[in-house]
Design a protein around this motif. Structure first.
Motif: not given
Length: 496
Positions: A390-394, A426-430, A494-496
């Protein structure tokens, strides 16, 4: 001789780009279906999987009015009859961007008055004199100082005033002009890339993402240390090679270069006090926005004993008051102080206007009821993707936006309302999205030709843009790889 003819394509300014984006979004709203998410009753944020088409018919007159009023609504906001605010989760509690706009002007006043006092120049000059006969330690210290300026107050255009001091010192030590330019550009640039409390990047983005500026500071601090160390090593390695063998310089060393160190201002008691006030002001800003109770007692605590709970209005007031205090300590007359304050606000009003225009785009999307439709399309694109991607895609998604809108505050205002909610899905922090945005913006602004900081700095250092690109190319690859690694680790943890 006649005047030199000029022609060819000239890349438009950030104002023009944002205005074109506003018009493009307005036109697209005629074709994009309307829809909405159900809002979480506790947070007001969109609930994953709750999107539904609404097929609302919006009269043409209302659409024209939204386009016409976009910049005004971007400043003041426009209240919804149902909720009373612009979007339940995009804008948060503030109506429009008036609070952020005034905060930017207040920071501009403070920085300008502090610069006019000569304290920063004198402080940097004292460091240069103390380590002037030791090249590598001086390079390290200067780059660390510029990085601190970038990470805390978004030092960018302000760096242009330091070339007259730094370039002669670096040349006198036997290095080339590329080293001098890199000390300033890379130092402040890496600090901005890994902003911790930069009000123009982290602050504006966190506001648009409806989170505290202090969220995500741990990762950004680690990134700041690691990326700054690697960049310093990159510059120091080249500098050492050039000093040992000048023929290995990418641009050569001109024997006619002026090697006399420019006279520096005396670091008087007043200037020492001003430097202390500068440090305390930013320390107060940092202290007031960090959620200390959550950090010390856990995320579920309702106690805010350690938290001042300040936001942009209080921070703006802090910088206005400290601007006056610094001016008085510097011995400025009433006329000089007020003129410097007005000048400082004027220098930073460009960033404020970009924020207003970009926020106007958000208002157009909200009033056209297409924001959630776009968000739903992005949600569908990331469903099933591993969380660590998710982070790399952002980051990759923000890179082209950063090129089109080199203003970090404008980029943040434009992108965060749409991208930040994706972290919820994505279940992550903003804060992951905020960190990815400012990393992409900082990475692009290290070399983009649309940046006045890059092109102006190279002109002052007398370094060709092509030479600069050859030098920075490998470093850009290293930085991009490390950014992706950091963002992947952050999302994974950060994943649950």
């Amino acid at each position: 001789m006649g005047k030199k003819k000029t022609g060819g394509f000239r890349f438009p300014s950030a104002y023009t780009i944002v205005a074109l984006v506003a018009v493009a979004v307005w036109v697209a709203a005629f074709f994009i279906p309307t829809g909405s998410y159900a809002a979480d009753p506790d947070t007001g944020r969109p609930m994953p999987g709750s999107y539904e088409r609404t097929d609302v018919e919006i009269p043409l007159g209302d659409r024209l009015y939204d386009l016409f009023m976009a910049p005004i609504h971007g400043l003041y906001g426009v209240q919804s009859e149902e909720t009373g605010v612009v979007g339940a989760y995009e804008i948060g509690e503030l109506f429009g961007s008036a609070g952020v706009f005034l905060f930017v002007l207040a920071v501009g006043m403070f920085i300008t008055v502090t610069m006019k006092s000569g304290a920063i120049d004198a402080g940097l000059g004292r460091v240069s004199q103390k380590f002037g006969n030791r090249g590598i330690p001086l390079i390290v210290i200067l780059m660390v100082l510029f990085a601190l300026g970038g990470t805390t107050m978004g030092m960018a255009e302000e760096t242009l005033g330091f070339y007259a001091l730094v370039v002669p010192i670096i040349l006198a030590l036997g290095y080339d002009r590329l080293v001098a330019a890199s000390v300033i550009l890379f130092g402040a640039g890496i600090g901005t890339l890994a902003s911790t409390f930069n009000p123009f990047a982290t602050g504006v983005a966190s506001d648009a993402a409806d989170i505290s500026m202090g969220e995500g500071v741990t990762l950004r601090a680690i990134m700041l240390i690691a990326l700054t160390a690697i960049t310093i090593g990159y510059v120091a390695r080249y500098a050492t090679r050039v000093k040992r063998d000048p023929d290995r310089s990418l641009m050569g060393i001109d024997p006619n270069d002026e090697e006399k160190v420019t006279a520096v201002l005396n670091l008087t008691v007043r200037r020492k006090i001003i430097l202390t006030l500068l440090t305390l002001t930013f320390a107060m800003m940092i202290f007031s926005i960090i959620p200390w109770a959550q950090i010390l007692q856990g995320p579920d605590t309702d106690s805010y004993v350690w938290q001042l709970d300040w936001y942009f209005p209080e921070l703006a007031a802090l910088f206005v008051v400290m601007t006056i205090v610094v001016g008085l300590v510097a011995g400025m007359s009433e006329k000089t102080l007020t003129n410097n304050m007005v000048s400082g606000a004027g220098d930073f009003i460009s960033a404020g206007l970009i924020i207003i225009l970009a926020r106007g785009v958000t208002v157009i999307m909200n009033n056209s009821e297409i924001t959630d439709t776009v968000l739903n399309a992005l949600e569908n694109a990331i469903v099933g993707a591993p969380g660590w991607l998710f982070g790399p895609l952002m980051f990759l998604l923000n890179v082209p936006l950063a090129f089109l809108v080199p203003s970090s505050s404008g980029h943040a205002t434009l992108a965060m309302p749409v991208l930040a909610p994706l972290a919820d899905f994505a279940g992550l922090d903003r804060e992951v999205v905020v960190t990815a945005f400012q990393s992409a913006s900082g990475w692009i602004n290290l070399f983009t030709p649309t940046s006045a900081v890059v092109m102006g700095g190279l002109a002052l250092a007398k370094v060709g843009y092509g030479t600069y690109l050859r030098f920075i190319g490998p470093l850009l690859g290293i930085l991009a790889l490390l950014i992706i690694v950091f963002l992947s680790l952050d999302a994974f943890v950060a994943l649950p």
